[in-house]
Design a protein around this motif. Structure first.
Motif, PDB file in Angstrom:
ATOM      1  N   ALA A 185      21.509  21.343  -6.630  1.00 37.54           N
ATOM      2  CA  ALA A 185      21.131  22.552  -5.887  1.00 37.54           C
ATOM      3  C   ALA A 185      20.304  22.209  -4.646  1.00 37.54           C
ATOM      4  N   ALA A 186      19.419  21.226  -4.746  1.00 34.99           N
ATOM      5  CA  ALA A 186      18.613  20.829  -3.584  1.00 34.99           C
ATOM      6  C   ALA A 186      19.505  20.245  -2.492  1.00 34.99           C
ATOM      7  N   ILE A 187      20.453  19.411  -2.873  1.00 33.93           N
ATOM      8  CA  ILE A 187      21.372  18.815  -1.897  1.00 33.93           C
ATOM      9  C   ILE A 187      22.297  19.881  -1.316  1.00 33.93           C
ATOM     10  N   ALA A 188      22.765  20.802  -2.155  1.00 28.87           N
ATOM     11  CA  ALA A 188      23.627  21.890  -1.677  1.00 28.87           C
ATOM     12  C   ALA A 188      22.894  22.765  -0.669  1.00 28.87           C
ATOM     13  N   ALA A 189      21.582  22.983  -0.869  1.00 33.93           N
ATOM     14  CA  ALA A 189      20.793  23.778   0.077  1.00 33.93           C
ATOM     15  C   ALA A 189      20.772  23.105   1.443  1.00 33.93           C
ATOM     16  N   LEU A 190      20.686  21.796   1.465  1.00 38.38           N
ATOM     17  CA  LEU A 190      20.723  21.062   2.727  1.00 38.38           C
ATOM     18  C   LEU A 190      22.116  21.157   3.359  1.00 38.38           C
ATOM     19  N   GLN A 191      23.146  20.960   2.553  1.00 43.79           N
ATOM     20  CA  GLN A 191      24.517  20.993   3.072  1.00 43.79           C
ATOM     21  C   GLN A 191      24.894  22.369   3.629  1.00 43.79           C
ATOM     22  N   SER A 192      24.351  23.425   3.033  1.00 42.41           N
ATOM     23  CA  SER A 192      24.683  24.780   3.481  1.00 42.41           C
ATOM     24  C   SER A 192      23.842  25.240   4.668  1.00 42.41           C
ATOM     25  N   GLY A 193      22.790  24.496   5.000  1.00 46.42           N
ATOM     26  CA  GLY A 193      21.889  24.892   6.076  1.00 46.42           C
ATOM     27  C   GLY A 193      20.730  25.751   5.605  1.00 46.42           C
ATOM     28  N   GLU A 194      20.668  26.019   4.306  1.00 45.81           N
ATOM     29  CA  GLU A 194      19.547  26.791   3.751  1.00 45.81           C
ATOM     30  C   GLU A 194      18.233  26.024   3.900  1.00 45.81           C
ATOM     31  N   ALA A 195      18.324  24.692   3.884  1.00 45.52           N
ATOM     32  CA  ALA A 195      17.164  23.821   4.090  1.00 45.52           C
ATOM     33  C   ALA A 195      17.510  22.838   5.206  1.00 45.52           C
ATOM     34  N   GLY A 196      16.497  22.399   5.938  1.00 46.39           N
ATOM     35  CA  GLY A 196      16.717  21.451   7.025  1.00 46.39           C
ATOM     36  C   GLY A 196      16.706  20.009   6.575  1.00 46.39           C
ATOM     37  N   CYS A 197      16.136  19.749   5.389  1.00 50.80           N
ATOM     38  CA  CYS A 197      16.095  18.404   4.826  1.00 50.80           C
ATOM     39  C   CYS A 197      15.929  18.530   3.311  1.00 50.80           C
TER      40      CYS A 197
END
Length: 193
Positions: free
Chosen positions: A47-59
């Motif tokens: 989920a943390a990596i998916a958040a980065l891949q989706s643009g929900e997180a910047g890193c």
């Protein structure tokens, strides 16, 4: 680990994804490495990596290796498969504490809950105390569950900060089996560093 200055072009107010609950080692690492970002908790490494891949997180900041147990799985394999850029890495000392509900005593504890990687770092100590390890999704999440249960026979293995966050009593500090217990965290970004 000391915080570093914000790289040029890195906007303030970003989001840094990590796996775990507030008070986890990854949360602490996010706060130290990216103090200008909002540290955002996710229930799994995926989920943390998916958040980065989706643009929900910047890193995303992910632990991939530990001096006591080697690769941290599934995190290390997920990082390799994600196709993201490692823009920074840091080794952090990991000090584990055994914590229980207020008023509990070490002699009462029968089980200790934590992330499998943390349990692997204190196997000998827990066995010596006659405490059965119980796997949980996260160190701080285990502390939260122990606090909510209020059962003096249940303890958590987590960072000292988790005891503060969830109002638990430290039953024993530094329960890691190795004095040189460190974890390597990688900072992932969709852009090259």
């Amino acid at each position: 680990m000391e915080g570093v200055g914000r790289p040029p072009g890195d906007e303030a107010g970003g989001r840094c994804a990590y796996q775990g609950a507030p008070g986890a080692f990854s949360h602490e690492a996010c706060l130290d490495l990216r103090p200008w970002d909002e540290a955002v908790a996710y229930d799994s490494f995926e989920a943390a990596i998916a958040a980065l891949q989706s643009g929900e997180a910047g890193c995303a900041l992910i632990p991939v290796e530990n001096t006591s147990i080697g690769r941290i799985e599934p995190a290390a394999s997920l990082v390799e498969a994600a196709g993201l850029n490692v823009v920074s890495e840091v080794w952090r000392p990991i000090r584990l504490a055994l914590m229980g509900p207020p008023g509990s005593r070490l002699g009462e504890v029968r089980t200790a809950e934590s992330h499998p990687a943390a349990l692997g770092q204190c196997t000998g100590t827990l066995a010596g105390l006659g405490i059965q390890p119980v796997e949980a999704f996260d160190t701080a999440g285990a502390a939260r569950a122990v606090a909510e249960a209020g059962d003096p026979t249940r303890a958590a293995v987590a960072p000292v900060r988790a005891a503060e966050v969830y109002e638990l009593s430290i039953l024993r500090n530094d329960i890691q089996d190795s004095e040189d217990n460190r974890t390597r965290f990688v900072l992932l970004s969709p852009q090259a560093g």
